[in-house]
Design a protein around this motif. Structure first.
Motif, PDB file in Angstrom:
ATOM      1  N   VAL A   1       0.886  -1.218  -0.100  1.00  0.00           N
ATOM      2  CA  VAL A   1      -0.128  -0.090  -0.049  1.00  0.00           C
ATOM      3  C   VAL A   1       0.755   1.276  -0.113  1.00  0.00           C
ATOM      4  CG1 VAL A   1      -1.781   1.506   1.373  1.00  0.00           C
ATOM      5  CG2 VAL A   1      -1.833  -0.941   0.882  1.00  0.00           C
ATOM      6  N   ILE A   2       0.509   2.151  -0.636  1.00  0.00           N
ATOM      7  CA  ILE A   2       1.304   3.579  -0.966  1.00  0.00           C
ATOM      8  C   ILE A   2       0.282   4.662  -0.794  1.00  0.00           C
ATOM      9  CG2 ILE A   2       2.894   2.449  -2.370  1.00  0.00           C
ATOM     10  CD1 ILE A   2       2.121   3.890  -4.766  1.00  0.00           C
ATOM     11  N   PRO A   3       0.667   5.835  -0.841  1.00  0.00           N
ATOM     12  CA  PRO A   3      -0.253   7.015  -0.565  1.00  0.00           C
ATOM     13  C   PRO A   3      -0.638   7.329  -2.376  1.00  0.00           C
ATOM     14  CG  PRO A   3       1.716   7.489   0.573  1.00  0.00           C
ATOM     15  CD  PRO A   3       1.902   6.325  -0.071  1.00  0.00           C
ATOM     16  N   GLY A   4      -1.859   7.665  -2.205  1.00  0.00           N
ATOM     17  CA  GLY A   4      -2.428   7.852  -3.462  1.00  0.00           C
ATOM     18  C   GLY A   4      -1.246   9.034  -4.163  1.00  0.00           C
ATOM     19  N   PHE A   5      -1.083   8.846  -5.487  1.00  0.00           N
ATOM     20  CA  PHE A   5      -0.280   9.753  -6.393  1.00  0.00           C
ATOM     21  C   PHE A   5      -0.957  11.262  -6.371  1.00  0.00           C
ATOM     22  CE2 PHE A   5       0.574   5.714  -8.889  1.00  0.00           C
ATOM     23  CZ  PHE A   5       1.957   5.422  -8.039  1.00  0.00           C
ATOM     24  N   VAL A   6       0.143  12.083  -6.272  1.00  0.00           N
ATOM     25  CA  VAL A   6      -0.123  13.534  -6.238  1.00  0.00           C
ATOM     26  C   VAL A   6       0.299  13.945  -7.507  1.00  0.00           C
ATOM     27  CG1 VAL A   6      -0.024  15.787  -5.172  1.00  0.00           C
ATOM     28  CG2 VAL A   6      -0.250  13.681  -3.769  1.00  0.00           C
ATOM     29  N   ASP A   7      -0.280  14.395  -8.696  1.00  0.00           N
ATOM     30  CA  ASP A   7       0.027  14.672  -9.962  1.00  0.00           C
ATOM     31  C   ASP A   7       0.109  16.435  -9.816  1.00  0.00           C
ATOM     32  OD1 ASP A   7       0.965  15.257 -12.845  1.00  0.00           O
ATOM     33  OD2 ASP A   7      -0.245  13.605 -13.146  1.00  0.00           O
ATOM     34  N   SER A   8       1.018  16.835  -9.582  1.00  0.00           N
ATOM     35  CA  SER A   8       1.042  18.333  -9.469  1.00  0.00           C
ATOM     36  C   SER A   8       1.612  19.304 -10.764  1.00  0.00           C
ATOM     37  CB  SER A   8       2.248  18.732  -8.354  1.00  0.00           C
ATOM     38  OG  SER A   8       3.541  18.181  -8.827  1.00  0.00           O
ATOM     39  N   HIS A   9       1.067  18.510 -12.043  1.00  0.00           N
ATOM     40  CA  HIS A   9       1.549  19.325 -13.179  1.00  0.00           C
ATOM     41  C   HIS A   9       0.826  18.564 -14.195  1.00  0.00           C
ATOM     42  CE1 HIS A   9       4.382  21.759 -16.084  1.00  0.00           C
ATOM     43  NE2 HIS A   9       3.390  21.278 -16.704  1.00  0.00           N
ATOM     44  N   SER A  10      -0.411  19.138 -14.575  1.00  0.00           N
ATOM     45  CA  SER A  10      -1.213  18.626 -15.775  1.00  0.00           C
ATOM     46  C   SER A  10      -1.930  19.824 -16.594  1.00  0.00           C
ATOM     47  CB  SER A  10      -2.239  17.471 -15.586  1.00  0.00           C
ATOM     48  OG  SER A  10      -3.445  18.312 -15.185  1.00  0.00           O
ATOM     49  N   HIS A  11      -2.083  19.404 -17.895  1.00  0.00           N
ATOM     50  CA  HIS A  11      -2.894  20.374 -18.860  1.00  0.00           C
ATOM     51  C   HIS A  11      -4.051  19.515 -19.510  1.00  0.00           C
ATOM     52  CE1 HIS A  11       0.912  23.156 -19.120  1.00  0.00           C
ATOM     53  NE2 HIS A  11       1.285  21.639 -18.503  1.00  0.00           N
ATOM     54  N   ILE A  12      -4.901  19.213 -18.639  1.00  0.00           N
ATOM     55  CA  ILE A  12      -5.815  18.097 -19.275  1.00  0.00           C
ATOM     56  C   ILE A  12      -7.107  18.834 -19.717  1.00  0.00           C
ATOM     57  CG2 ILE A  12      -4.813  16.305 -17.842  1.00  0.00           C
ATOM     58  CD1 ILE A  12      -7.138  16.520 -16.108  1.00  0.00           C
ATOM     59  N   VAL A  13      -7.446  20.097 -19.718  1.00  0.00           N
ATOM     60  CA  VAL A  13      -8.431  20.648 -20.293  1.00  0.00           C
ATOM     61  C   VAL A  13      -8.025  21.221 -21.658  1.00  0.00           C
ATOM     62  CG1 VAL A  13     -10.207  22.250 -19.943  1.00  0.00           C
ATOM     63  CG2 VAL A  13      -9.274  21.311 -17.974  1.00  0.00           C
ATOM     64  N   PHE A  14      -8.307  20.431 -22.829  1.00  0.00           N
ATOM     65  CA  PHE A  14      -7.968  21.023 -23.927  1.00  0.00           C
ATOM     66  C   PHE A  14      -8.917  20.449 -25.050  1.00  0.00           C
ATOM     67  CE2 PHE A  14      -5.620  16.865 -23.152  1.00  0.00           C
ATOM     68  CZ  PHE A  14      -5.680  16.404 -24.326  1.00  0.00           C
ATOM     69  N   GLY A  15      -8.798  20.712 -26.296  1.00  0.00           N
ATOM     70  CA  GLY A  15      -9.357  20.144 -27.468  1.00  0.00           C
ATOM     71  C   GLY A  15      -8.353  19.479 -28.409  1.00  0.00           C
ATOM     72  N   GLY A  16      -8.714  18.485 -29.360  1.00  0.00           N
ATOM     73  CA  GLY A  16      -7.955  18.370 -30.504  1.00  0.00           C
ATOM     74  C   GLY A  16      -7.060  16.975 -30.350  1.00  0.00           C
ATOM     75  N   ASP A  17      -5.886  17.046 -31.036  1.00  0.00           N
ATOM     76  CA  ASP A  17      -5.041  15.603 -30.965  1.00  0.00           C
ATOM     77  C   ASP A  17      -3.833  16.338 -31.945  1.00  0.00           C
ATOM     78  OD1 ASP A  17      -4.848  12.638 -30.929  1.00  0.00           O
ATOM     79  OD2 ASP A  17      -4.206  13.396 -32.864  1.00  0.00           O
ATOM     80  N   ARG A  18      -2.731  15.776 -31.286  1.00  0.00           N
ATOM     81  CA  ARG A  18      -1.232  16.125 -31.941  1.00  0.00           C
ATOM     82  C   ARG A  18      -0.457  14.909 -32.016  1.00  0.00           C
ATOM     83  NH1 ARG A  18       0.190  20.823 -28.103  1.00  0.00           N
ATOM     84  NH2 ARG A  18       2.396  20.787 -28.880  1.00  0.00           N
ATOM     85  N   SER A  19      -1.208  13.838 -32.355  1.00  0.00           N
ATOM     86  CA  SER A  19      -0.611  12.508 -32.635  1.00  0.00           C
ATOM     87  C   SER A  19       0.514  12.744 -33.662  1.00  0.00           C
ATOM     88  CB  SER A  19      -1.246  11.407 -32.738  1.00  0.00           C
ATOM     89  OG  SER A  19      -2.287  11.684 -33.721  1.00  0.00           O
ATOM     90  N   ALA A  20       0.088  13.530 -34.802  1.00  0.00           N
ATOM     91  CA  ALA A  20       0.898  13.526 -36.073  1.00  0.00           C
ATOM     92  C   ALA A  20       2.418  14.374 -35.674  1.00  0.00           C
ATOM     93  CB  ALA A  20       0.269  14.480 -37.032  1.00  0.00           C
ATOM     94  N   GLU A  21       2.305  15.284 -34.758  1.00  0.00           N
ATOM     95  CA  GLU A  21       3.639  15.889 -34.064  1.00  0.00           C
ATOM     96  C   GLU A  21       4.315  15.121 -33.518  1.00  0.00           C
ATOM     97  OE1 GLU A  21       4.459  19.042 -30.609  1.00  0.00           O
ATOM     98  OE2 GLU A  21       2.702  19.389 -31.778  1.00  0.00           O
ATOM     99  N   PHE A  22       3.901  13.747 -32.583  1.00  0.00           N
ATOM    100  CA  PHE A  22       4.444  13.090 -31.942  1.00  0.00           C
ATOM    101  C   PHE A  22       5.298  12.197 -32.912  1.00  0.00           C
ATOM    102  CE2 PHE A  22       4.658   8.517 -30.644  1.00  0.00           C
ATOM    103  CZ  PHE A  22       5.649   8.764 -29.427  1.00  0.00           C
ATOM    104  N   GLU A  23       4.558  11.720 -34.175  1.00  0.00           N
ATOM    105  CA  GLU A  23       5.139  10.982 -35.011  1.00  0.00           C
ATOM    106  C   GLU A  23       6.115  11.722 -35.647  1.00  0.00           C
ATOM    107  OE1 GLU A  23       3.503   7.446 -38.122  1.00  0.00           O
ATOM    108  OE2 GLU A  23       2.347   9.339 -37.955  1.00  0.00           O
ATOM    109  N   ALA A  24       5.928  12.956 -35.965  1.00  0.00           N
ATOM    110  CA  ALA A  24       7.207  13.586 -36.588  1.00  0.00           C
ATOM    111  C   ALA A  24       8.514  13.590 -35.780  1.00  0.00           C
ATOM    112  CB  ALA A  24       6.762  15.049 -37.094  1.00  0.00           C
ATOM    113  N   ARG A  25       8.187  13.862 -34.450  1.00  0.00           N
ATOM    114  CA  ARG A  25       9.375  13.893 -33.437  1.00  0.00           C
ATOM    115  C   ARG A  25       9.910  12.563 -33.549  1.00  0.00           C
ATOM    116  NH1 ARG A  25       5.983  16.673 -30.060  1.00  0.00           N
ATOM    117  NH2 ARG A  25       5.909  14.731 -28.574  1.00  0.00           N
ATOM    118  N   MET A  26       9.324  11.389 -33.534  1.00  0.00           N
ATOM    119  CA  MET A  26       9.920  10.294 -33.538  1.00  0.00           C
ATOM    120  C   MET A  26      10.832   9.887 -34.871  1.00  0.00           C
ATOM    121  SD  MET A  26       9.225   9.094 -30.734  1.00  0.00           S
ATOM    122  CE  MET A  26       9.300  10.634 -30.077  1.00  0.00           C
ATOM    123  N   ALA A  27      10.306  10.720 -35.914  1.00  0.00           N
ATOM    124  CA  ALA A  27      11.168  10.760 -37.277  1.00  0.00           C
ATOM    125  C   ALA A  27      12.234  11.579 -37.213  1.00  0.00           C
ATOM    126  CB  ALA A  27      10.226  10.825 -38.133  1.00  0.00           C
TER     127      ALA A  27
END
Length: 385
Positions: free
Chosen positions: A58-84
């Motif tokens: 058993v551990i304490p619940g994780f505390v995620d102190s940095h997120s940007h989760i209110v957004f629209g759209g998708d940037r998977s193409a950008e990720f793929e370009a970086r991997m290239a």
């Protein structure tokens, strides 16, 4: 309602009692009532629900102190370009801005809830949420308002980048951020943040933004040294920021300043994974006296993961942390980055945010990367998974 979790093989408390073997935890109305050896459990209270951990950790619940989760759209193409081989740059944020401005409240709310549920299923019980994908008064106000519906840890990040309509007029955009935009967003936020980085905001601009937020009662946080060395760490320490985040490129002077301050350095290994930048040397930072937190930086561009377990595995594998240090950074460290003392620990009187791992030890979080090891989750004493 009371809940007794017993037969815990390894209990990580992050508190004065340290790690306990063969332990038990008693929860009462959302708080920790008792912690100790399973053989010393208080007399079974009437109506107490008992959960047998069967030797699991058993551990304490994780505390995620940095997120940007209110957004629209998708940037998977950008990720793929970086991997290239394409290099990451801060300007990619603007593509998410266009999609976010076009999205309705209900669409943004549904996307946020989906990611929050995803986080909770992976053991994250506290989440900080930033704005920053609106970059105009109305949309930034919508983002902080929607974030405030689901967390008290809301950060106004109107100073994420300069939007396209203010290209080459950065100071004018700063005027908007610290004026009409801050007026609209401050009532919904607890924190103010700025991306103090080449391609985003200069040191003088960042200072103006943070000082304006402080004048309105918002506490400072800073994005800094993600793309290269800069002045953001020095500014964060000077203004007493709770956290400076990223820290991929730090100077010796930055490390010394952080070590002498109470500003937490929040490392975001999902970003280095996704952008192929070098991982920070967390071993050297910790040995140098810097307080380190870990967070996911969940966002559609540079780190679209919501798994704190994955970030722990990266921190152990590529940043030189022990598993114990990484788990502390993802729980108590995140709490310190939010200036909270009621979460991130398992101790009497604290919030009953706990995670039961489907493993005998927290080491399995790094030892078995990518494997779903979250058996049960309690948030404010209520089993939510």
């Amino acid at each position: 309602m009371r809940t007794l979790i017993t037969n815990i093989g390894e209990l990580t408390t992050n508190a004065g009692s340290g790690d306990l073997a063969d332990a038990a935890v008693l929860i009462d109305h959302g708080r920790i009532e008792w912690v100790g050896p399973a053989d010393d459990v208080p007399a079974d209270p009437e109506g107490c629900e008992e959960v047998d951990a069967r030797g699991r950790a058993v551990i304490p619940g994780f505390v995620d102190s940095h997120s940007h989760i209110v957004f629209g759209g998708d940037r998977s193409a950008e990720f793929e370009a970086r991997m290239a081989g394409q290099k990451y740059a801060a300007g990619g944020i603007r593509s998410t801005v266009a999609a976010t401005r076009a999205a309705s409240d209900d669409e943004l709310r549904a996307g946020t809830r989906r990611l929050l549920d995803e986080m909770l299923a992976q053991g994250t019980t506290t989440v900080e949420i930033k704005s920053g994908y609106g970059l105009d008064v109305e949309t930034e106000k919508r983002l902080v308002r929607l974030a405030a519906e689901v967390t008290e840890e809301v950060t106004f990040l109107g100073a994420h980048v300069v939007p396209a309509e203010y290209a080459d007029r950065g100071d004018e955009y700063v005027d908007l951020v610290i004026g009409e935009m801050l007026d609209a967003c401050a009532p919904h936020a607890k924190w103010i943040d700025v991306f103090c980085e080449t391609g985003a905001f200069t040191l003088p601009q960042s200072r103006r933004i943070l000082e304006a937020g402080l004048a309105r009662g918002l506490r400072p946080r800073v994005h800094a040294s993600q793309l290269g060395p800069g002045d953001g760490v020095r500014l964060a320490v000077e203004l007493g920021a709770a956290s400076v985040d990223h820290g991929t490129y730090l100077t010796d002077a930055d490390v010394a300043a952080l070590a002498a301050s109470d500003t937490v350095l929040t490392l975001l290994p999902g970003v280095e994974f996704s952008t192929r930048q070098p991982y920070p040397d967390a071993r050297a930072l910790i040995d140098g006296g810097v307080t380190v937190a870990l967070a996911c930086d969940t966002n559609p561009g540079s780190s679209f993961t919501s798994s704190m377990s994955f970030c722990i595995a990266l921190a152990v594998r590529d940043m030189g942390m022990t598993t114990a240090e990484a788990v502390w950074a993802a729980t108590a460290g995140g709490a310190q980055a939010l200036r909270r003392d009621d979460i991130g620990v398992i101790a009497v009187g604290k919030r009953a945010d706990l995670v039961l791992l489907d493993a005998p030890s927290r080491v399995h979080l790094a030892y078995r990367p990518g494997v779903p090891l979250i058996k049960h989750v309690w948030k404010d004493g209520v089993q939510v998974r």
